[in-house]
Structure formats: structure tokens, C-alpha cells
Design an enzyme around this catalytic site. Structure first.
Site, mmCIF file in Angstrom:
data_model
loop_
_atom_site.group_PDB
_atom_site.id
_atom_site.type_symbol
_atom_site.label_atom_id
_atom_site.label_comp_id
_atom_site.label_asym_id
_atom_site.label_seq_id
_atom_site.Cartn_x
_atom_site.Cartn_y
_atom_site.Cartn_z
ATOM 1 N N HIS A 104 66.584 51.631 -0.204
ATOM 2 C CA HIS A 104 66.529 52.834 0.637
ATOM 3 C C HIS A 104 67.286 54.004 0.008
ATOM 4 O O HIS A 104 66.782 55.116 -0.092
ATOM 5 C CB HIS A 104 67.157 52.562 2.012
ATOM 6 C CG HIS A 104 66.248 51.892 2.981
ATOM 7 N ND1 HIS A 104 64.888 51.815 2.817
ATOM 8 C CD2 HIS A 104 66.502 51.277 4.171
ATOM 9 C CE1 HIS A 104 64.352 51.186 3.851
ATOM 10 N NE2 HIS A 104 65.313 50.841 4.682
ATOM 11 N N TYR B 50 74.000 51.829 12.013
ATOM 12 C CA TYR B 50 72.720 51.294 11.524
ATOM 13 C C TYR B 50 72.267 52.135 10.340
ATOM 14 O O TYR B 50 72.552 53.329 10.286
ATOM 15 C CB TYR B 50 71.666 51.314 12.641
ATOM 16 C CG TYR B 50 71.982 50.327 13.752
ATOM 17 C CD1 TYR B 50 71.331 49.098 13.827
ATOM 18 C CD2 TYR B 50 72.955 50.612 14.693
ATOM 19 C CE1 TYR B 50 71.632 48.193 14.830
ATOM 20 C CE2 TYR B 50 73.263 49.708 15.705
ATOM 21 C CZ TYR B 50 72.600 48.500 15.769
ATOM 22 O OH TYR B 50 72.901 47.594 16.760
ATOM 23 N N GLU B 51 71.552 51.515 9.399
ATOM 24 C CA GLU B 51 71.213 52.247 8.184
ATOM 25 C C GLU B 51 70.232 53.385 8.445
ATOM 26 O O GLU B 51 70.032 54.239 7.593
ATOM 27 C CB GLU B 51 70.696 51.299 7.097
ATOM 28 C CG GLU B 51 69.418 50.577 7.430
ATOM 29 C CD GLU B 51 69.157 49.418 6.450
ATOM 30 O OE1 GLU B 51 69.944 48.466 6.462
ATOM 31 O OE2 GLU B 51 68.186 49.500 5.698
ATOM 32 N N SER B 52 69.649 53.414 9.639
ATOM 33 C CA SER B 52 68.799 54.553 10.013
ATOM 34 C C SER B 52 69.642 55.806 10.251
ATOM 35 O O SER B 52 69.080 56.885 10.418
ATOM 36 C CB SER B 52 68.002 54.207 11.270
ATOM 37 O OG SER B 52 68.854 53.719 12.283
#
Lengths: 305, 256
Positions: A104, B50-52
Site C-alpha cells: 500500500h 486502521y491502515e485506511s
């Protein structure tokens, strides 16, 4: 100057065969309506790029629009495998597909470098991993300073031909208010040559100007503005509708085979003319279940000066 | 005492790896339940990221994905991914990260990319997502995965998330922070010795040394004082079943 277009016109003008197309939105605000329009128009040989391929890439692959996929997490988020993607990579169904893979942070850093006009971005990842052996675009450089590790990984800038991004609302010039999880939407918009902005609603410019801190995408980088309510279903738009988790679970069954995926495309993409017909075809009860309660942010006072 | 499943035991044991006040990067599924369990028991001030890009999430219900709106509403802050990875993760502001994978080796390196040859894979897995960064930048990682020969090979097919590559010293030389602190499976809990090699620290109730050896692809070490893993309490099981995963989405079977 207004940049408003209908979806079919915006896509036919913005996306050509063989181009590199970034689909923005991390779980949130995924441009499903725009992806379906590309499938209907049949653009070919696209390099499709996003962090999380999601169902939209299974659909683009099954429709034969994509020849290359650049990504960082190819799963059905929260459910399991992305079956169409796996069929293409493992078995070449419906055809062989090239892949270029990052983590990511690697892929988002590529966009950020593109947005900043730099040739590459350094990051503290990949050392000790197998990526360096399998992706020649991921390289290492010597740290030119004394502090920190001797060597860092770098990834090349990404400046896609087209970025398709969504936001909750924008004015006709493409100044967009965006809230909730913004993912890599802003970086994609700044990095791309051409930007198609699809919003839940087009609003008066005074709405945008009343809250300038919420304007994450300026109209100066936007080429096409499309108003498409529910344009992210089965993904979601914070404050407008929830993620249709059932649809993600159902996709696990629909995508069991290439044939069943094609059948779904026939019914839900090729047999409907546009997003409005798609929405009419969905059970209205389904949308009612996806309506969130209200949770207004406290009003701020920008002051009148 | 209430019967419990292997998954429930893993969740409860993973929750114990968290200290009150820790800043933790949460994954969906089992780690998410473990974090929420810790928050409702011994670690009320656990900060969940959270990686979001949702910072200080306090989800009112179980999210299906790490990008669900329930993680943004009421959060301390929501930032773009580039910021969550740069300012929070890479800069060393996250204490604990949870990881899983299809394979793990004796140095704690994880594979979530492919089984078989990268160019011509037998099974194509989802890939890193943020796992490579989480493994490289948090101060410690906790791994949760089922224990089998297939999943614990001598060498992983692809290092997605580096463990103690080249030992603890080698890892440090690569500029990587932290490293795996615990591996929690359906059979045992493993830690890592001074060299960075995996070592069995406790066996779950009714699991033998032979069963762990049999499920591991190398001659795994055992601590001199191997303990028995403390089973979950009724209160913990009750919280999981009634509040954290009432529909049994992640805890409905014992296969993990």
C-alpha cells in the site's frame, strides 16, 4: 467554467484504449458507475491501477478491458479471494494479464511523487522482503546523509493518463468536498494527466466556498465533473449510504466462474444503459437498509472578514 | 466453564499482548475482535488505528473491512493514507501491529503473496496491503494464524513481511524497527529468542509437544519452562459472543 458532463460522454472523452487508468478510493468512494461505463463502452488494453483492486477490477478483467493490473492488495475486502483476478493470474482466464505489485505505502508513495512532480519517493519498506527480487521498479538508493539507515527503498513516480475519483460533492468547476476515509484520492487527482471527478451531488459554489478546508480536490486539476448519485454502490459514500456488505459477500459466489461473472455483467452492466437504470433494477429496500442515521459535524465559524 | 473454540482462544490470547495505552494498527477479523476485547477489559485506553487512515477508531459494530464507515465516524481523526503510513507508521508512532499470512518461517517472516513460483504461482494470494510496512515499522508485531506443516515451512515462498531476517542484528542493520513479538496459533504461543529464532513458550490446553513438532516444518525450539496457555474466562467468551461478533462472522468455526 462548468465542466459538467454525463457519464457516457466523460468516459468516452477521457479514456482511450491502451491508457493507464487509476481508480481512486480506498474501500470508500470506489468509482463503480464509471467502471461499468468503461465496460459498456468496451475500452481495451487498459492498465488499470488501484491499491485494492476490489470487485470493480474482477469486472473489468472479466469484460476484457484490462491487459495489466497494478495494485497492492488483491482481495475481496473482508471476504477473501478476488476470484476473477486469481483466474487471470493463475490460469490466464479470460486471458493472460500482466501484474505489477507494490505494498500500500509503495503504491500511494508513487502517486504522491507523481503529484509532487518528483521522479521517485524513498520509503522505509521492502528491505528484507522479496519485492526487490520480483519488481524491478522497486530499487534501493544510498542514504546521502549520515542519519538513518545506509540504504533506502525507492519507488518511481506514477502519473496515470487518467484518474477517476469520487467525492461527496463539488461545484460545476470541480472543486470537491471530501470527507470520511480519503485514502489516496487526492494524490491520484494531483498525479494524473486527466481527472474525471464523479460526485454524489453538484452544489452551488457558495457551499464549497463556505468550508474551504474541506475542499480536498481543487477544480484546477479536474477536467470532467459528473453527478452520479449512488455512483459507488456497492462501495459507499460517507454520510450518504453505507457499504453494501451483502453485495461483497454475494460476489464471492457470483465470481465463482468466468461464466457466472459474465452472466452478472450481462444482467447488471450490459443490459442497463446507465447508473439510473442500474439503481431502478436494484430493490429499493436494499437502499433503505443502507441509509445511515445522521451524525452532523458541529458547525464551524469561518468568520466573515 | 464455557467451552471455547480455537479461534476464541487465539483472540483472547492476542488481546493479552496489548497493554493499556498502546497505539495499535488493527486488521479486520480476528485482530479487530482481539483489540476490541482488550479495550473492553484491561486496556480501555487502547488507541486503534486502521491502515485506511482512521486514527483512534471506536467502532460501534464489527466492520467487515478496514475501510468501513463505522471506523471513520467518531474517530479521533481521519487522515489520507499517505499520512497514516508516513506520519504514524513509518515515523514510529505505532506500538503494535497485527499480522497474519499463509506461511511463516522460523525467523518470523510472513508470506501473504504467492504459494509457489512468483511468476507462475500455484495460489495467488492478495499480497501485502500494508503488511510489509507494518512488519517493518511498528515496535512489535503479533502474528495470528493456524498451525500446520503447510503454513510453517522451513522457508517461505515469498517474504512479504520481513521478520528477523539475518537474525535480530541483521534486521537492525536493514533499518527495520521492532519485529515479531508473538505468534499465536491454534496449538501454541511462540516468542523469539535472543537470535530472533521462533521458540514455543506455551502450549494450549490438551496440545502436546509432539503435535506442535508435527505441525512445524523445522525442528522448532521449546522454552525450558513451557507453560500451558491460560484458557479464556467465561466473561471474555461472553463478550465475544454477545457483543464483539454476535453473528459469529469470524468466530463461527474453530478452524481459524
Amino acid at each position: 467554467m462548468t465542466k459538467r458532463y454525463e457519464m457516457d460522454e466523460a468516459i468516452s472523452k477521457a479514456v482511450s484504449d491502451g491508457e493507464q487508468v487509476y481508480f481512486g478510493g480506498f474501500t470508500h468512494l470506489i468509482p463503480f458507475a464509471a467502471g461499468h461505463e468503461i465496460i459498456r463502452q468496451g475500452q481495451k488494453d487498459l492498465e488499470v491501477v488501484r491499491t485494492t483492486p476490489d470487485l470493480i477490477f474482477d469486472q473489468l478483467i472479466a469484460a476484457g478491458c484490462a491487459s495489466k493490473l497494478t495494485f497492492s492488495y488483491a482481495g475481496n475486502p473482508g471476504v477473501g479471494s478476488l476470484r476473477g483476478f486469481r483466474r487471470a493470474v493463475e490460469d490466464g482466464v479470460p486471458h493472460e494479464i500482466a501484474i505489477e505489485e507494490y505494498s500500500h505505502f509503495g503504491l500511494v508513495s508513487r502517486l504522491a511523487a507523481g503529484a509532487k512532480g518528483l521522479p521517485f519517493a524513498p520509503l522505509q519498506s521492502y528491505r528484507g522482503s522479496s519485492y526487490l527480487e520480483h519488481n524491478e521498479s522497486i530499487r534501493t538508493i544510498e542514504n546521502p546523509y549520515d542519519e538513518g539507515p545506509n540504504e533506502l527503498a525507492v519507488v518511481p513516480a506514477l502519473s496515470p493518463d487518467v484518474a477517476i475519483v469520487r467525492a461527496q460533492r463539488a461545484d460545476a468547476e470541480g472543486n470537491a468536498h471530501l470527507w470520511g476515509i480519503t485514502g489516496e484520492v487526492v494524490e491520484a487527482a494531483f498525479a494524473a494527466e486527466t481527472v474525471v471527478l464523479v460526485v454524489e451531488e453538484v452544489v452551488d459554489r457558495n457551499v464549497i466556498r463556505s468550508d474551504p478546508n474541506r475542499t480536498r480536490i481543487p477544480g484546477t486539476v479536474v477536467d470532467y465533473v459528473v453527478e452520479e448519485p449512488y455512483g459507488s454502490h456497492p462501495s459507499y459514500a460517507q454520510g450518504y449510504y453505507d457499504r453494501d456488505n451483502e453485495a461483497y459477500l454475494e460476489w464471492d459466489k457470483i465470481s465463482q466462474s468466468h461464466e457466472s461473472t459474465r452472466d452478472w455483467l450481462d444482467e447488471w452492466v450490459y443490459s442497463v444503459a446507465n447508473r439510473t437504470e442500474y439503481l431502478e433494477k436494484l430493490d429499493t429496500g436494499r437502499f433503505l437498509n443502507l441509509q445511515p442515521g445522521t451524525g452532523f459535524a458541529t458547525t464551524i465559524d469561518m468568520g466573515a472578514y | 466453564m464455557t467451552d471455547y473454540t480455537d479461534t476464541e482462544l487465539m483472540i483472547v490470547r492476542a488481546a493479552k499482548e496489548l497493554e493499556d495505552g498502546d497505539i495499535t494498527l488493527v486488521g479486520v477479523g480476528v485482530p479487530n475482535i482481539a483489540c476490541n476485547l482488550a479495550k473492553r477489559t484491561h486496556a480501555p485506553d487502547l488507541e486503534m488505528i486502521y491502515e485506511s487512515g482512521t486514527i483512534g477508531s471506536n467502532p460501534s459494530k464489527l466492520p467487515l473491512s478496514i475501510g468501513d464507515p463505522v471506523l471513520a465516524t467518531g474517530a479521533r481523526s481521519v487522515v489520507p493514507m499517505i499520512e497514516s503510513f508516513e506520519y504514524y507508521l513509518q515515523a514510529g508512532r505505532i506500538d503494535v501491529g497485527f499480522l497474519g499470512g499463509a506461511q511463516i518461517d522460523r525467523w518470523g517472516s510472513l508470506n501473504s503473496t504467492v504459494i509457489g513460483d512468483y511468476e507462475d504461482p500455484t495460489v495467488r494470494l492478495p499480497g501485502s496491503g500494508g503488511a510489509c510496512e507494518i512488519a517493518s515499522n511498528t515496535h512489535r508485531t503479533v502474528v495470528i494464524m493456524p498451525h500446520s506443516q503447510r503454513r510453517f515451512p522451513e522457508e517461505v515462498d515469498f517474504v512479504t513481511s520481513p521478520g528477523y531476517v539475518g537474525g535480530r542484528e541483521g534486521r537492525k542493520q536493514l533499518g527495520l524497527r521492532g519485529g515479531p513479538a508473538a505468534v499465536i496459533t491454534d496449538k501454541a504461543v511462540m516468542g523469539f529468542d535472543d537470535d530472533g529464532e521462533m521458540i514455543v513458550e506455551s502450549l494450549h490446553p490438551n496440545v502436546t509437544t509432539a503435535a506442535v513438532l508435527d505441525a512445524t516444518g523445522w525442528d522448532i525450539q521449546f522454552a525450558e519452562d513451557v507453560a500451558e496457555t491460560t484458557p479464556p474466562t467465561d466473561h471474555e467468551i461472553n463478550l465475544i459472543r454477545t457483543e464483539l461478533d454476535p453473528n459469529g462472522i469470524y468466530t463461527g468455526d474453530s478452524s481459524g
